[in-house]
Design a protein around this motif. Structure first.
Motif, PDB file in Angstrom:
ATOM      1  N   PRO A   3       0.828  -1.205   0.000  1.00 32.90           N
ATOM      2  CA  PRO A   3       0.000   0.000   0.000  1.00 32.90           C
ATOM      3  C   PRO A   3       0.864   1.257   0.000  1.00 32.90           C
ATOM      4  O   PRO A   3       1.896   1.306   0.654  1.00 32.90           O
ATOM      5  CB  PRO A   3      -0.807  -0.112   1.290  1.00 32.90           C
ATOM      6  N   LEU A   4       0.431   2.241  -0.743  1.00 33.68           N
ATOM      7  CA  LEU A   4       1.121   3.519  -0.829  1.00 33.68           C
ATOM      8  C   LEU A   4       0.230   4.617  -0.274  1.00 33.68           C
ATOM      9  O   LEU A   4      -0.985   4.613  -0.484  1.00 33.68           O
ATOM     10  CB  LEU A   4       1.464   3.854  -2.275  1.00 33.68           C
ATOM     11  N   GLU A  14     -11.215   8.446  -6.885  1.00 35.76           N
ATOM     12  CA  GLU A  14     -10.670   7.087  -6.888  1.00 35.76           C
ATOM     13  C   GLU A  14     -10.363   6.587  -8.297  1.00 35.76           C
ATOM     14  O   GLU A  14      -9.333   5.961  -8.524  1.00 35.76           O
ATOM     15  CB  GLU A  14     -11.632   6.132  -6.189  1.00 35.76           C
ATOM     16  N   ALA A  15     -11.232   6.880  -9.243  1.00 33.55           N
ATOM     17  CA  ALA A  15     -11.014   6.417 -10.618  1.00 33.55           C
ATOM     18  C   ALA A  15      -9.742   7.023 -11.204  1.00 33.55           C
ATOM     19  O   ALA A  15      -8.970   6.341 -11.886  1.00 33.55           O
ATOM     20  CB  ALA A  15     -12.215   6.760 -11.492  1.00 33.55           C
ATOM     21  N   ARG A  16      -9.509   8.270 -10.928  1.00 28.77           N
ATOM     22  CA  ARG A  16      -8.310   8.949 -11.447  1.00 28.77           C
ATOM     23  C   ARG A  16      -7.046   8.366 -10.829  1.00 28.77           C
ATOM     24  O   ARG A  16      -6.050   8.141 -11.513  1.00 28.77           O
ATOM     25  CB  ARG A  16      -8.408  10.449 -11.158  1.00 28.77           C
ATOM     26  N   LEU A  17      -7.072   8.119  -9.510  1.00 34.10           N
ATOM     27  CA  LEU A  17      -5.915   7.505  -8.866  1.00 34.10           C
ATOM     28  C   LEU A  17      -5.640   6.125  -9.452  1.00 34.10           C
ATOM     29  O   LEU A  17      -4.504   5.768  -9.732  1.00 34.10           O
ATOM     30  CB  LEU A  17      -6.123   7.397  -7.353  1.00 34.10           C
ATOM     31  N   ARG A  18      -6.695   5.347  -9.659  1.00 39.88           N
ATOM     32  CA  ARG A  18      -6.538   4.011 -10.237  1.00 39.88           C
ATOM     33  C   ARG A  18      -5.908   4.105 -11.630  1.00 39.88           C
ATOM     34  O   ARG A  18      -4.985   3.373 -11.962  1.00 39.88           O
ATOM     35  CB  ARG A  18      -7.884   3.292 -10.300  1.00 39.88           C
ATOM     36  N   THR A  28      -4.720  -3.008  -6.943  1.00 42.00           N
ATOM     37  CA  THR A  28      -5.669  -3.926  -6.312  1.00 42.00           C
ATOM     38  C   THR A  28      -6.690  -3.213  -5.441  1.00 42.00           C
ATOM     39  O   THR A  28      -7.762  -3.745  -5.190  1.00 42.00           O
ATOM     40  CB  THR A  28      -4.933  -4.987  -5.468  1.00 42.00           C
ATOM     41  N   GLU A  29      -6.351  -1.996  -4.985  1.00 46.20           N
ATOM     42  CA  GLU A  29      -7.290  -1.265  -4.131  1.00 46.20           C
ATOM     43  C   GLU A  29      -6.956   0.224  -4.148  1.00 46.20           C
ATOM     44  O   GLU A  29      -5.794   0.615  -4.199  1.00 46.20           O
ATOM     45  CB  GLU A  29      -7.208  -1.781  -2.698  1.00 46.20           C
ATOM     46  N   VAL A  30      -8.005   1.050  -4.096  1.00 47.43           N
ATOM     47  CA  VAL A  30      -7.862   2.495  -3.939  1.00 47.43           C
ATOM     48  C   VAL A  30      -8.837   2.920  -2.847  1.00 47.43           C
ATOM     49  O   VAL A  30     -10.009   2.544  -2.869  1.00 47.43           O
ATOM     50  CB  VAL A  30      -8.190   3.257  -5.243  1.00 47.43           C
ATOM     51  N   PHE A  31      -8.336   3.682  -1.891  1.00 41.85           N
ATOM     52  CA  PHE A  31      -9.196   4.206  -0.822  1.00 41.85           C
ATOM     53  C   PHE A  31      -8.928   5.688  -0.696  1.00 41.85           C
ATOM     54  O   PHE A  31      -7.793   6.108  -0.458  1.00 41.85           O
ATOM     55  CB  PHE A  31      -8.918   3.498   0.503  1.00 41.85           C
ATOM     56  N   LEU A  32      -9.956   6.489  -0.880  1.00 44.71           N
ATOM     57  CA  LEU A  32      -9.855   7.940  -0.821  1.00 44.71           C
ATOM     58  C   LEU A  32     -10.882   8.439   0.196  1.00 44.71           C
ATOM     59  O   LEU A  32     -12.064   8.567  -0.124  1.00 44.71           O
ATOM     60  CB  LEU A  32     -10.113   8.541  -2.210  1.00 44.71           C
ATOM     61  N   VAL A  47      -3.296   3.795  -2.251  1.00 40.78           N
ATOM     62  CA  VAL A  47      -3.342   2.996  -3.475  1.00 40.78           C
ATOM     63  C   VAL A  47      -2.507   1.748  -3.208  1.00 40.78           C
ATOM     64  O   VAL A  47      -1.352   1.854  -2.786  1.00 40.78           O
ATOM     65  CB  VAL A  47      -2.753   3.765  -4.677  1.00 40.78           C
ATOM     66  N   THR A  48      -3.090   0.575  -3.449  1.00 39.29           N
ATOM     67  CA  THR A  48      -2.357  -0.671  -3.252  1.00 39.29           C
ATOM     68  C   THR A  48      -2.050  -1.285  -4.605  1.00 39.29           C
ATOM     69  O   THR A  48      -2.961  -1.498  -5.411  1.00 39.29           O
ATOM     70  CB  THR A  48      -3.169  -1.664  -2.393  1.00 39.29           C
ATOM     71  N   LEU A  49      -0.776  -1.532  -4.834  1.00 35.94           N
ATOM     72  CA  LEU A  49      -0.321  -2.170  -6.071  1.00 35.94           C
ATOM     73  C   LEU A  49      -0.001  -3.638  -5.783  1.00 35.94           C
ATOM     74  O   LEU A  49       0.337  -4.009  -4.659  1.00 35.94           O
ATOM     75  CB  LEU A  49       0.893  -1.444  -6.619  1.00 35.94           C
ATOM     76  N   ALA A  50      -0.107  -4.467  -6.810  1.00 33.04           N
ATOM     77  CA  ALA A  50      -0.009  -5.917  -6.652  1.00 33.04           C
ATOM     78  C   ALA A  50       1.369  -6.401  -6.231  1.00 33.04           C
ATOM     79  O   ALA A  50       1.483  -7.436  -5.578  1.00 33.04           O
ATOM     80  CB  ALA A  50      -0.435  -6.618  -7.932  1.00 33.04           C
ATOM     81  N   ASN A  51       2.422  -5.666  -6.586  1.00 39.35           N
ATOM     82  CA  ASN A  51       3.748  -6.143  -6.200  1.00 39.35           C
ATOM     83  C   ASN A  51       4.682  -4.984  -5.886  1.00 39.35           C
ATOM     84  O   ASN A  51       4.438  -3.836  -6.248  1.00 39.35           O
ATOM     85  CB  ASN A  51       4.349  -7.080  -7.265  1.00 39.35           C
TER      86      ASN A  51
END
Length: 82
Positions: A3-4, A14-18, A28-32, A47-51
């Motif tokens: 997670p970042l 959220e859509a823009r961050l994704r 994998t996840e965005v939380f705003l 923002v959570t990235l897969a790796n």
């Protein structure tokens, strides 16, 4: 997954961050978080990235960049959930 924390992102959603972070890998996840009364973003998000590799690329490219008219956003690690 890594997670970042994204600071100074009050002018986005959220859509823009994704969309922005998916350039570096699978998001994998965005939380705003939003203010209760106004439903406006509180100025930070996650923002959570897969790796880890994707997360490191995102940090290198996005930290201190501009997003939706806001200069100098901060992108950093919050920790690891492996």
């Amino acid at each position: 997954m890594l997670p970042l924390l994204v600071l100074s992102c009050s002018a986005t959603d959220e859509a823009r961050l994704r969309t922005e972070f998916s350039q570096y890998g699978t998001v994998t996840e965005v939380f705003l978080p939003v203010e209760r009364g106004t439903q406006r973003p509180r100025g930070f998000g996650f923002v959570t990235l897969a790796n880890r590799d994707a997360a490191e690329k995102a940090i290198s490219s996005m930290d201190q960049s501009q997003l939706d008219g806001v200069s100098g956003i901060t992108v950093s690690r919050t920790g690891s959930i492996d």
